[in-house]
Design an enzyme around this catalytic site. Sequence first.
Site, mmCIF file in Angstrom:
data_model
loop_
_atom_site.group_PDB
_atom_site.id
_atom_site.type_symbol
_atom_site.label_atom_id
_atom_site.label_comp_id
_atom_site.label_asym_id
_atom_site.label_seq_id
_atom_site.Cartn_x
_atom_site.Cartn_y
_atom_site.Cartn_z
ATOM 1 N N VAL A 87 0.215 3.289 -3.196
ATOM 2 C CA VAL A 87 0.132 3.786 -4.575
ATOM 3 C C VAL A 87 0.744 2.794 -5.563
ATOM 4 O O VAL A 87 0.148 2.467 -6.587
ATOM 5 C CB VAL A 87 0.835 5.164 -4.666
ATOM 6 C CG1 VAL A 87 1.080 5.566 -6.108
ATOM 7 C CG2 VAL A 87 -0.003 6.224 -3.963
ATOM 8 N N ASP A 115 10.783 -3.211 -4.333
ATOM 9 C CA ASP A 115 10.678 -2.522 -3.046
ATOM 10 C C ASP A 115 11.881 -2.930 -2.188
ATOM 11 O O ASP A 115 12.350 -4.076 -2.277
ATOM 12 C CB ASP A 115 9.372 -2.903 -2.332
ATOM 13 C CG ASP A 115 8.931 -1.856 -1.314
ATOM 14 O OD1 ASP A 115 7.875 -1.227 -1.523
ATOM 15 O OD2 ASP A 115 9.656 -1.659 -0.312
ATOM 16 N N CYS A 151 -1.261 12.447 3.125
ATOM 17 C CA CYS A 151 -1.373 13.371 1.983
ATOM 18 C C CYS A 151 -1.848 14.758 2.378
ATOM 19 O O CYS A 151 -1.076 15.705 2.355
ATOM 20 C CB CYS A 151 -2.337 12.783 0.957
ATOM 21 S SG CYS A 151 -1.697 11.298 0.190
HETATM 22 N N1 LIG Z 1 -1.527 6.799 0.032
HETATM 23 C C1 LIG Z 1 -2.246 7.514 -0.796
HETATM 24 O O1 LIG Z 1 -3.432 7.431 -0.773
HETATM 25 C C2 LIG Z 1 -1.637 8.439 -1.810
HETATM 26 C C3 LIG Z 1 -2.473 9.035 -2.751
HETATM 27 C C4 LIG Z 1 -1.925 9.852 -3.704
HETATM 28 C C5 LIG Z 1 -0.560 10.099 -3.709
HETATM 29 N N2 LIG Z 1 0.243 9.531 -2.753
HETATM 30 C C6 LIG Z 1 1.677 9.787 -2.818
HETATM 31 O O2 LIG Z 1 2.301 8.636 -3.359
HETATM 32 C C7 LIG Z 1 3.583 8.442 -2.763
HETATM 33 C C8 LIG Z 1 3.668 7.048 -2.154
HETATM 34 O O3 LIG Z 1 2.723 6.952 -1.114
HETATM 35 P P1 LIG Z 1 2.250 5.558 -0.504
HETATM 36 O O4 LIG Z 1 1.072 5.861 0.343
HETATM 37 O O5 LIG Z 1 2.124 4.550 -1.579
HETATM 38 O O6 LIG Z 1 3.507 5.184 0.418
HETATM 39 P P2 LIG Z 1 3.778 3.787 1.150
HETATM 40 O O7 LIG Z 1 4.587 4.103 2.343
HETATM 41 O O8 LIG Z 1 2.510 3.021 1.265
HETATM 42 O O9 LIG Z 1 4.669 2.982 0.099
HETATM 43 C C9 LIG Z 1 5.909 3.337 -0.284
HETATM 44 C C10 LIG Z 1 6.716 2.066 -0.558
HETATM 45 O O10 LIG Z 1 7.979 2.504 -1.048
HETATM 46 C C11 LIG Z 1 8.963 1.676 -0.486
HETATM 47 N N3 LIG Z 1 10.222 2.390 -0.556
HETATM 48 C C12 LIG Z 1 10.675 3.389 0.223
HETATM 49 N N4 LIG Z 1 11.895 3.789 -0.181
HETATM 50 C C13 LIG Z 1 12.216 3.025 -1.247
HETATM 51 C C14 LIG Z 1 13.335 2.957 -2.101
HETATM 52 N N5 LIG Z 1 14.384 3.768 -1.941
HETATM 53 N N6 LIG Z 1 13.332 2.047 -3.097
HETATM 54 C C15 LIG Z 1 12.276 1.212 -3.272
HETATM 55 N N7 LIG Z 1 11.187 1.226 -2.493
HETATM 56 C C16 LIG Z 1 11.153 2.126 -1.491
HETATM 57 C C17 LIG Z 1 8.471 1.380 0.906
HETATM 58 O O11 LIG Z 1 9.076 0.209 1.418
HETATM 59 C C18 LIG Z 1 6.973 1.249 0.681
HETATM 60 O O12 LIG Z 1 6.586 -0.106 0.460
HETATM 61 C C19 LIG Z 1 3.766 9.580 -1.773
HETATM 62 O O13 LIG Z 1 4.424 10.642 -2.409
HETATM 63 C C20 LIG Z 1 2.338 9.993 -1.472
HETATM 64 O O14 LIG Z 1 2.246 11.346 -1.070
HETATM 65 C C21 LIG Z 1 -0.278 8.690 -1.821
#
Ligand SMILES: NC(=O)c1ccc[n+]([C@@H]2O[C@H](COP(=O)([O-])OP(=O)(O)OC[C@H]3O[C@@H](n4cnc5c(N)ncnc54)[C@H](O)[C@@H]3O)[C@@H](O)[C@H]2O)c1
Length: 425
Positions: free
Chosen positions: A13, A31, A265
């Site tokens: 995201v 990150d 999700c």
């Molecule tokens: N993947 C999807 O398609 C999607 C779609 C809509 C919504 N979401 C929501 O978006 C959010 C993120 O999902 P994602 O798929 O991008 O996750 P992801 O795991 O791909 O990415 C999250 C990133 O955050 C970093 N991170 C974790 N803790 C951290 C911190 N304390 N400080 C800084 N960085 C940190 C991780 O290293 C990682 O790179 C979730 O709530 C998910 O439900 C995801």
Amino acid sequence: MGIKIAIIGLGYVGLPLARLFATKYPVIGFDIHKQRIEGLRSGTDSTLEVEDEVLQAVLSDTPEMETGLYCSYDLEDIRDCNYYIVTVPTPVDKNNRPDLTPLYKSSETVGKVLQQNDIVIYESTVYPGVTEEECVPILEKVSGLKFNVDFFAGYSPERINPGDKEHTVEKILKVTAGSTPEIGEKVNDLYKSVITAGTHLAPTIKVAEAAKVIENSQRDINIAFVNELAKIFNCMDIDTNDVLEAAGTKWNFLPFKPGLVGGHCIGVDPYYLAQRAQEFGYHPEIILAGRRLNDSMGEYVASQIVKLMIKKDISINGAKLLMLGITFKENCPDVRNTKIVDVIKALKDYGIEITIYDPWASPEEVTHEYKLVTTKTLPTAQFDTIVLGVAHKSFLNLDFDILKKENSVLYDVKGILKCPVDGKL
Ligand SMILES: NC(=O)c1ccc[n+]([C@@H]2O[C@H](COP(=O)([O-])OP(=O)(O)OC[C@H]3O[C@@H](n4cnc5c(N)ncnc54)[C@H](O)[C@@H]3O)[C@@H](O)[C@H]2O)c1
């Protein structure tokens, strides 16, 4: 001072969003995962969501720029930002309870650098109340600033779909919300400036949080319904896809297909809503029934495969099975919460030996997450059973005759193969 944005969490995201904002604003992508930052600095996105040239076109090698993206794991680099957008994971624990740890930790991070008039926008999927009741108190405590006096909050849920190159972030209408009506307008204006599909300003943060979590819960329940239909029609020896095709000719019949509901999700978010409802003394029936049904599908698929093998007199214990695909969905490398592992576990319990081939999945990540061995090279052996688990495009052109023994089973979980198969969901 103009707008300067920090995106906290550069995953599926955060990165596409950071890249988009960077076309118009100075953006610091932050990150905690150093390897991720180093990969991005070198101009490559391992999630394959942003193409290398597109990423490289916005990358900056200094945090001081007019527009562009500077990636960092150093807190000092986000200190002079005035918009913080949090896109960290929101998983569930092993008991399916929301795990807000990444949100707490990233709120602490932002709290350390928060200044007067800054706005902190959360994008992570949550239940209604998380932003204002869980995250804001941390921001207040760590920063010493007062909410809605010194700093403000917003919520704008993300709707992207991993691997989908058509519905990219700027092309999906975005819901926005702010902690006061004025901040709502500011948050909405920020997104409106880059989202070509437009925005919808919700009246409150809780409304926006609830809207996101029900979008995915609705999908989960609808898929659970067709999964239940598949179980019923399999008992009756009726082809579920044929039934859905016929029923789909009615104008208001919804086009859902049976399948394994995995990923980050749809299989997770309903638990967030359910947990919150339970805190209010309401025990959700439909939401949790949908979850139970969808979670039972891995084992169900395995039992269907074994029945087909028995019918063909294939000896189960020690049989060789090729599993095609391990990612949670087609044409993307994301293996988080993939339900193919449920099928594999159940098949292994029968004593079946499994080879997993997936050209998309990282073998290291699969071993790390699931202690399973996968290969990116198509095996040359012949198998008693082949299971098309994930509908990657490249699988559609495989020559199954070379891969299967004379007496064998070909099972197509998603029902997408044109060639004759022995079974499908
Ligand atoms: N993947 C999807 O398609 C999607 C779609 C809509 C919504 N979401 C929501 O978006 C959010 C993120 O999902 P994602 O798929 O991008 O996750 P992801 O795991 O791909 O990415 C999250 C990133 O955050 C970093 N991170 C974790 N803790 C951290 C911190 N304390 N400080 C800084 N960085 C940190 C991780 O290293 C990682 O790179 C979730 O709530 C998910 O439900 C995801």
